[in-house]
Design a protein around this motif. Structure first.
Motif, PDB file in Angstrom:
ATOM      1  N   THR A  15      21.694  28.104 -11.099  1.00  0.00           N
ATOM      2  CA  THR A  15      22.766  27.392 -10.408  1.00  0.00           C
ATOM      3  C   THR A  15      22.358  25.977  -9.998  1.00  0.00           C
ATOM      4  O   THR A  15      23.171  25.256  -9.413  1.00  0.00           O
ATOM      5  N   MET A  18      24.587  22.997 -11.003  1.00  0.00           N
ATOM      6  CA  MET A  18      25.723  22.545 -10.194  1.00  0.00           C
ATOM      7  C   MET A  18      25.360  21.270  -9.442  1.00  0.00           C
ATOM      8  O   MET A  18      26.209  20.399  -9.245  1.00  0.00           O
ATOM      9  N   GLU A  58      32.210  18.606 -14.785  1.00  0.00           N
ATOM     10  CA  GLU A  58      32.512  19.739 -13.909  1.00  0.00           C
ATOM     11  C   GLU A  58      32.490  21.063 -14.672  1.00  0.00           C
ATOM     12  O   GLU A  58      32.125  22.099 -14.116  1.00  0.00           O
ATOM     13  N   GLY A  61      29.055  22.239 -14.693  1.00  0.00           N
ATOM     14  CA  GLY A  61      28.698  22.790 -13.382  1.00  0.00           C
ATOM     15  C   GLY A  61      29.240  24.195 -13.198  1.00  0.00           C
ATOM     16  O   GLY A  61      28.552  25.078 -12.679  1.00  0.00           O
ATOM     17  N   ILE A  62      30.472  24.416 -13.627  1.00  0.00           N
ATOM     18  CA  ILE A  62      31.069  25.747 -13.527  1.00  0.00           C
ATOM     19  C   ILE A  62      30.342  26.725 -14.452  1.00  0.00           C
ATOM     20  O   ILE A  62      30.126  27.887 -14.103  1.00  0.00           O
ATOM     21  N   PHE A  65      27.261  27.836 -12.747  1.00  0.00           N
ATOM     22  CA  PHE A  65      27.584  28.801 -11.702  1.00  0.00           C
ATOM     23  C   PHE A  65      27.850  30.187 -12.294  1.00  0.00           C
ATOM     24  O   PHE A  65      27.344  31.197 -11.790  1.00  0.00           O
ATOM     25  N   GLY A  68      24.644  31.766 -13.405  1.00  0.00           N
ATOM     26  CA  GLY A  68      23.906  32.304 -12.264  1.00  0.00           C
ATOM     27  C   GLY A  68      24.480  33.635 -11.798  1.00  0.00           C
ATOM     28  O   GLY A  68      23.738  34.554 -11.462  1.00  0.00           O
ATOM     29  N   LEU A  69      25.813  33.740 -11.779  1.00  0.00           N
ATOM     30  CA  LEU A  69      26.427  35.007 -11.401  1.00  0.00           C
ATOM     31  C   LEU A  69      26.136  36.116 -12.405  1.00  0.00           C
ATOM     32  O   LEU A  69      25.930  37.274 -12.023  1.00  0.00           O
TER      33      LEU A  69
END
Length: 74
Positions: A15, A18, A58, A61-62, A65, A68-69
């Motif tokens: 992450t 991000m 962006e 960045g998403i 994320f 990472g999840l």
């Protein structure tokens, strides 16, 4: 090191993208504003490139994320 701890470390490192996306969007808008103040007549032609660049930054960045999840809960 336990596997659970390694999973948390990996998710945290994934992450970090991000942070890079936030820096990238700030750099994009900073460059646009500097260019627009130097040559206001060219600002209208570059606005589409600004929005496209911000959207792609962006999106990365998403993606970081979501990655990472997936590491954390996968």
């Amino acid at each position: 090191m336990e596997a659970e701890a390694a999973k948390f470390i990996g998710a945290g490192l994934a992450t970090l993208g991000m942070i890079g996306a936030g820096i990238g969007v700030g750099t994009l808008f900073s460059g646009f504003l500097q260019g627009a103040t130097r040559n206001p007549s060219a600002a209208g032609g570059q606005f589409t490139n600004l929005i496209l660049g911000a959207a792609l930054t962006e999106a990365l960045g998403i993606l970081a994320f979501v990655l990472g999840l997936l590491i954390l809960f996968g």
